[in-house]
Write a protein that holds these residues in place. Structure first.
Motif, short mmCIF file in Angstrom:
data_model
loop_
_atom_site.label_atom_id
_atom_site.label_comp_id
_atom_site.label_asym_id
_atom_site.label_seq_id
_atom_site.Cartn_x
_atom_site.Cartn_y
_atom_site.Cartn_z
N VAL A 117 0.84 -1.20 0.00
CA VAL A 117 0.00 0.00 0.00
C VAL A 117 0.87 1.25 0.00
O VAL A 117 0.58 2.23 -0.71
N THR A 118 1.96 1.23 0.75
CA THR A 118 2.86 2.37 0.79
C THR A 118 3.50 2.63 -0.56
O THR A 118 3.59 3.78 -1.02
N ILE A 119 3.92 1.57 -1.23
CA ILE A 119 4.52 1.72 -2.57
C ILE A 119 3.49 2.30 -3.54
O ILE A 119 3.80 3.23 -4.30
N MET A 123 3.61 5.87 -5.52
CA MET A 123 3.54 5.90 -6.98
C MET A 123 2.39 6.78 -7.47
O MET A 123 2.52 7.45 -8.48
N THR A 124 1.27 6.74 -6.75
CA THR A 124 0.10 7.48 -7.20
C THR A 124 -0.05 8.84 -6.54
O THR A 124 -0.76 9.70 -7.06
N GLY A 125 0.56 9.02 -5.39
CA GLY A 125 0.42 10.27 -4.65
C GLY A 125 -0.88 10.37 -3.88
O GLY A 125 -1.20 11.41 -3.31
N ILE A 126 -1.63 9.29 -3.82
CA ILE A 126 -2.92 9.28 -3.11
C ILE A 126 -2.65 8.86 -1.65
O ILE A 126 -2.51 7.67 -1.35
N ILE A 127 -2.58 9.84 -0.79
CA ILE A 127 -2.22 9.58 0.61
C ILE A 127 -3.33 8.82 1.34
O ILE A 127 -3.05 8.07 2.26
N PHE A 128 -4.56 8.97 0.90
CA PHE A 128 -5.67 8.30 1.57
C PHE A 128 -5.61 6.78 1.44
O PHE A 128 -6.36 6.08 2.11
N LEU A 129 -4.73 6.27 0.59
CA LEU A 129 -4.56 4.82 0.48
C LEU A 129 -4.09 4.21 1.80
O LEU A 129 -4.33 3.04 2.05
N GLN A 130 -3.43 5.03 2.62
CA GLN A 130 -2.98 4.51 3.92
C GLN A 130 -4.16 4.08 4.78
O GLN A 130 -4.00 3.24 5.65
#
Length: 186
Positions: A117-119, A123-130
């Motif tokens: 998820v961090t990678i 790569m996408t710059g979408i911080i909400f993925l965390q």
């Protein structure tokens, strides 16, 4: 007797087994190799994945990476030793590997999923993925709790204490090792 490092195939197989356990596709009793080698492979994999996840902090210097490397290994081994003594005290020492091996493989799976998820986030710059990591981390903690209850026949409170004790050991070893100071002084 010298331990052989785990092969890449065995690591992948064990991570898939850990995923299958939390997905409910396989019983924990059938998922892993319950032996001394299986125990050390789970320790080495958990430690190795943890070290890999520390690489983004390389800018803090080799002192931090060395300190993190040592303290994370000490933390894993100290937790394993504490659990051993607790199980012996509770007269459940014969069930030690039945708990520790799945526990450490689930811990390794948690690290791998967090890393992926961090990678993707970088790569996408979408911080909400965390935020996607939080339900997975909670689900893995629930499964570690279930394993403690089922494999060790522990009560609710003892199982929670055993699982959450891992965080306490991490914090204690990190504080004694001076990791907090290394991160801020870097």
């Amino acid at each position: 007797m010298a331990q052989t490092p785990p092969s890449k195939g065995m690591i992948v197989k064990s991570l898939i087994a850990a995923f299958d356990v939390i997905a409910g596709r396989v019983k924990v009793e059938e998922a892993f190799e319950y032996s001394a080698n299986g125990f050390w492979h789970a320790i080495i994999a958990s430690w190795g994945f943890g070290l890999f996840m520390s690489l983004p902090f390389a800018h803090l210097g080799t002192h931090f990476l060395a300190l993190y490397s040592i303290s994370s290994l000490v933390s894993l081994l100290l937790y394993a030793l504490i659990v051993w003594h607790m199980l012996v005290f509770w007269q459940r020492g014969d069930k030690y590997l039945r708990f520790m091996i799945p526990f450490f493989w689930l811990y390794a799976l948690q690290i791998v999923l967090f890393g992926l998820v961090t990678i993707i986030m970088f790569m996408t710059g979408i911080i909400f993925l965390q935020l996607a990591v939080l339900p997975v981390a909670i689900w893995i903690l629930i499964w570690q709790f279930r394993i403690a209850r089922s494999q060790l026949n522990l009560g609710f409170g003892a199982a929670i204490g055993l699982v959450l004790g891992r965080f306490g050991v991490d914090i204690l070893v990190g504080a004694i090792g001076g990791l907090q100071g290394s991160m801020t002084l870097g």
